[in-house]
Design an enzyme around this catalytic site. Sequence first.
Site, PDB file in Angstrom:
ATOM      1  N   THR A  15      -8.032   0.264  -3.400  1.00 12.71           N
ATOM      2  CA  THR A  15      -9.308   0.880  -3.791  1.00 12.71           C
ATOM      3  C   THR A  15     -10.481   0.311  -3.000  1.00 12.71           C
ATOM      4  O   THR A  15     -11.444   1.019  -2.699  1.00 12.71           O
ATOM      5  CB  THR A  15      -9.523   0.691  -5.309  1.00 12.71           C
ATOM      6  OG1 THR A  15      -8.469   1.376  -5.981  1.00 12.71           O
ATOM      7  CG2 THR A  15     -10.848   1.242  -5.785  1.00 12.71           C
ATOM      8  N   SER A  57      -1.823  -0.084  -3.000  1.00 18.93           N
ATOM      9  CA  SER A  57      -0.887  -1.193  -3.202  1.00 18.93           C
ATOM     10  C   SER A  57       0.440  -0.819  -3.883  1.00 18.93           C
ATOM     11  O   SER A  57       1.417  -1.549  -3.724  1.00 18.93           O
ATOM     12  CB  SER A  57      -1.561  -2.378  -3.880  1.00 18.93           C
ATOM     13  OG  SER A  57      -1.743  -2.171  -5.249  1.00 18.93           O
ATOM     14  N   THR A  89      -5.293  -3.523  -6.096  1.00 21.81           N
ATOM     15  CA  THR A  89      -5.136  -4.469  -7.208  1.00 21.81           C
ATOM     16  C   THR A  89      -3.834  -4.295  -8.001  1.00 21.81           C
ATOM     17  O   THR A  89      -3.424  -5.196  -8.711  1.00 21.81           O
ATOM     18  CB  THR A  89      -6.330  -4.349  -8.181  1.00 21.81           C
ATOM     19  OG1 THR A  89      -6.392  -3.002  -8.648  1.00 21.81           O
ATOM     20  CG2 THR A  89      -7.619  -4.739  -7.512  1.00 21.81           C
ATOM     21  N   ASP A  90      -3.192  -3.118  -7.856  1.00 25.44           N
ATOM     22  CA  ASP A  90      -2.006  -2.862  -8.690  1.00 25.44           C
ATOM     23  C   ASP A  90      -0.878  -3.882  -8.444  1.00 25.44           C
ATOM     24  O   ASP A  90      -0.185  -4.286  -9.377  1.00 25.44           O
ATOM     25  CB  ASP A  90      -1.464  -1.449  -8.449  1.00 25.44           C
ATOM     26  CG  ASP A  90      -2.410  -0.354  -8.944  1.00 25.44           C
ATOM     27  OD1 ASP A  90      -3.376  -0.677  -9.656  1.00 25.44           O
ATOM     28  OD2 ASP A  90      -2.176   0.819  -8.603  1.00 25.44           O
TER      29      ASP A  90
HETATM   30  N1  LIG Z   1      -7.956  -1.038  -7.792  1.00 25.73           N
HETATM   31  C1  LIG Z   1      -6.963  -0.737  -6.967  1.00 25.73           C
HETATM   32  O1  LIG Z   1      -6.934  -1.218  -5.860  1.00 25.73           O
HETATM   33  C2  LIG Z   1      -5.886   0.150  -7.499  1.00 25.73           C
HETATM   34  C3  LIG Z   1      -5.163   0.987  -6.457  1.00 25.73           C
HETATM   35  N2  LIG Z   1      -4.314   1.959  -7.109  1.00 25.73           N
HETATM   36  C4  LIG Z   1      -4.276   0.120  -5.563  1.00 25.73           C
HETATM   37  O2  LIG Z   1      -3.683  -0.816  -6.034  1.00 25.73           O
HETATM   38  O3  LIG Z   1      -4.168   0.404  -4.402  1.00 25.73           O
END
Ligand SMILES: NC(=O)C[C@H](N)C(=O)O
Length: 327
Positions: A15, A57, A89-90
């Site tokens: 993200t 991710s 973040t995932d």
């Molecule tokens: N906040 C994020 O980065 C979530 C995103 N879906 C990822 O992990 O790529």
Amino acid sequence: MKNMKTILVLHTGGTIAMSEGKDGAIIPGKQNPLNSFNNPFTGKIRLDIRNPFNLPSPHMRPTEMLALRNKIMQAESEGIDGVVITHGTDTLKETAFFLDLTLPAEIPVVVTGAMRSANEIGSDGLHNFQTAIQTAASDEAHDKGVLVVMNDEIHTARYVTKTHTTNVATFRTPSFGPVGSVSKERVTFFSKLIRQTYVPLDHVVDNVYLLKAFAGMGPELFETLALQKTNGLVIEALGAGNLPPATLPGLQKLLDQHIPVVIVSRCFNGTAESVYDYEGGGIRLEKMGAIFCHGLNGQKARIKLLVGLSAQMSAKELASFVNDAVS
Ligand SMILES: NC(=O)C[C@H](N)C(=O)O
């Protein structure tokens, strides 16, 4: 502090590298918004920026984690002072912990991300990126293992976890809390950290699985895995580390094939421990040959098992590596 420090920046996507489209959907763009970051530390910190991946991710695999590890090893041998990795973040905690286990790095390695994309109101990406750079350039961050910096807090890769789907304060360390904080002026650590041993690797194995136990669980999933090319299994067991009795014949099939089975807890806080001596209780599971992993959650224990297997540890070495809370 050395006069001028060079920080290697590895952008990997997530993200933090995405923007909101007209329909409200968050999408990766051709241009990484982080490339327009105006270095506020010019004269003190030089950024060596590279874009090895641009992946959400959930697309991140252990092979990409290994590629990041190799890039950091190479950069450290060339005299880099610290590393910042931007990441979705995932699965951020999995990459961070993989690097923690497999890097001998004494230089700071800091992983960060964002919960709001570049053009959303209250976007946290640039702020997290900036505080991650500050941390990676600080003398205090040396020799502390891989760190995760989000929302002005510093966490260890080992214990941090994502606790909320959308909140910017999502990264937390259950039971212990953060190990430090970042403000405009300074990076402060309020915990002394134990340096972990590291595991050299040149490849990663696959088919290492993670299952969550539930009330009424039977043997079926274990039996299915016993028929696959399974290299290892982590079970998020109930409470302190117990399983429903109906699972045991399936579990036994995996153990008969010498497939390592690791027990952690599905609880958010606390550690798995073999304390119950009833059918399916932790003491019985340990007697059957399951390995208890203390203090790690399921995803982290899976990374640890995968690292141990990839390093071709013997069954005995693997059991003590996974079981030892500080290795
Ligand atoms: N906040 C994020 O980065 C979530 C995103 N879906 C990822 O992990 O790529």
